[in-house]
Design a protein around this motif. Structure first.
Motif, mmCIF file in Angstrom:
data_model
loop_
_atom_site.group_PDB
_atom_site.id
_atom_site.type_symbol
_atom_site.label_atom_id
_atom_site.label_comp_id
_atom_site.label_asym_id
_atom_site.label_seq_id
_atom_site.Cartn_x
_atom_site.Cartn_y
_atom_site.Cartn_z
ATOM 1 N N LEU A 139 0.584 -1.262 -0.057
ATOM 2 C CA LEU A 139 -0.146 -0.055 -0.087
ATOM 3 C C LEU A 139 0.845 1.336 0.128
ATOM 4 N N LEU A 140 2.008 1.248 0.652
ATOM 5 C CA LEU A 140 2.715 2.304 0.731
ATOM 6 C C LEU A 140 3.415 2.546 -0.595
ATOM 7 N N GLY A 141 3.886 1.518 -1.115
ATOM 8 C CA GLY A 141 4.609 1.741 -2.571
ATOM 9 C C GLY A 141 3.537 2.184 -3.464
ATOM 10 N N LYS A 142 2.064 1.785 -3.394
ATOM 11 C CA LYS A 142 1.271 2.180 -4.342
ATOM 12 C C LYS A 142 0.946 3.712 -4.235
ATOM 13 N N LEU A 143 0.673 4.254 -2.971
ATOM 14 C CA LEU A 143 0.557 5.492 -2.540
ATOM 15 C C LEU A 143 1.922 6.351 -3.012
ATOM 16 N N SER A 144 3.023 5.943 -2.933
ATOM 17 C CA SER A 144 4.198 6.548 -3.577
ATOM 18 C C SER A 144 4.115 6.670 -4.963
#
Length: 258
Positions: A231-236
């Motif tokens: 999720l953090l990678g997708k948000l980035s």
């Protein structure tokens, strides 16, 4: 947002929803052991637990801070070197070969050395993240500068632009699409590097939470940690795409359809 975009906005979520449904169904039917892969409901229950005890926000904050601080350090250095080598051929002759030699070394293979150099504190993790993100940004910055149409540069000079004004109004905008592409690649590498670094040596962060849960066979928490990284990678990546759309509205490849 146009009616067409609203009508199709659900389509990217079809496959994830189907995967989650199948995952839950197989787990509920006993086809997937909870010790191997807990069901989505069990993962959600683990999420509720770590939210209630306050560890989720603490560990996500620690990982995010490490990731973006390392990205800022490595990205800034790489951007500067890419600009330097792209603008000045003499700098390329002295620096580029060394950079390319370093680029061929898998940065995660340096973990034993980095731990010996810096210990298991924050410095080692920041160093690994900075090293990992640096090369995509360097390569794309260098390529972007060298790919600017010479005709545009000459036209800018005809209109009286030179020095800093020529760079900010012609060269940098012309290279910006390549630079932002390097940023998107680097953001992915940033999280991959942090996952490994935190799992091997950390006393806080999502990777530490995953390692601690693994020792106690809390597979629901381990899966939760993997999902958090995703999720953090997708948000980035969404943030990088937003910058592309915001800063490259003039570019023919980024014109937004009505």
């Amino acid at each position: 947002m146009s009616k067409q975009k609203i009508a199709t906005s659900w389509q990217p979520w079809v496959l994830p929803v189907l995967v989650l449904a199948a995952w839950q169904a197989f787990g509920a039917a006993g086809l997937l052991s909870g010790r191997i892969l807990p069901t989505p409901i069990e993962v959600v229950q683990a999420l509720v637990e770590v939210v209630k005890d306050g560890t989720l926000l603490e560990y996500v904050g620690a990982s995010t801070q490490r990731a973006f601080l390392g990205f800022l350090i490595g990205g800034s250095i790489a951007f500067f070197i890419g600009l330097l080598n792209g603008i000045f051929p003499v700098a390329e002759r002295y620096i580029d070969t060394s950079v390319q030699m370093l680029r061929t070394i898998p940065h995660l293979a340096l973990i034993p050395l980095v731990i010996l150099w810096f210990g298991i504190g924050e410095t080692s993790k920041l160093f690994l993240v900075a090293l990992g993100v640096a090369f995509p940004i360097y390569l794309n910055t260098f390529h972007g500068i060298r790919s600017v149409d010479p005709g545009l540069i000459e036209m800018g000079r005809v209109y009286g632009l030179k020095g800093i004004s020529l760079f900010t109004q012609v060269i940098l905008p012309g290279a910006l699409s390549n630079i932002l592409l390097g940023v998107r690649f680097s953001l992915g590498i940033m999280w991959i590097t942090l996952i490994v670094a935190e799992t091997i040596a950390a006393d806080s962060g999502i990777g530490y939470m995953a390692s601690h849960a693994r020792e106690y066979m809390r597979m629901d928490v381990v899966v939760l940690c993997v999902i958090l990284y995703a999720l953090l990678g997708k948000l980035s990546d969404l943030a990088a795409k937003f910058l592309e759309q915001r800063w490259l509205q003039w570019h023919h490849n980024y014109i937004q359809k009505a």
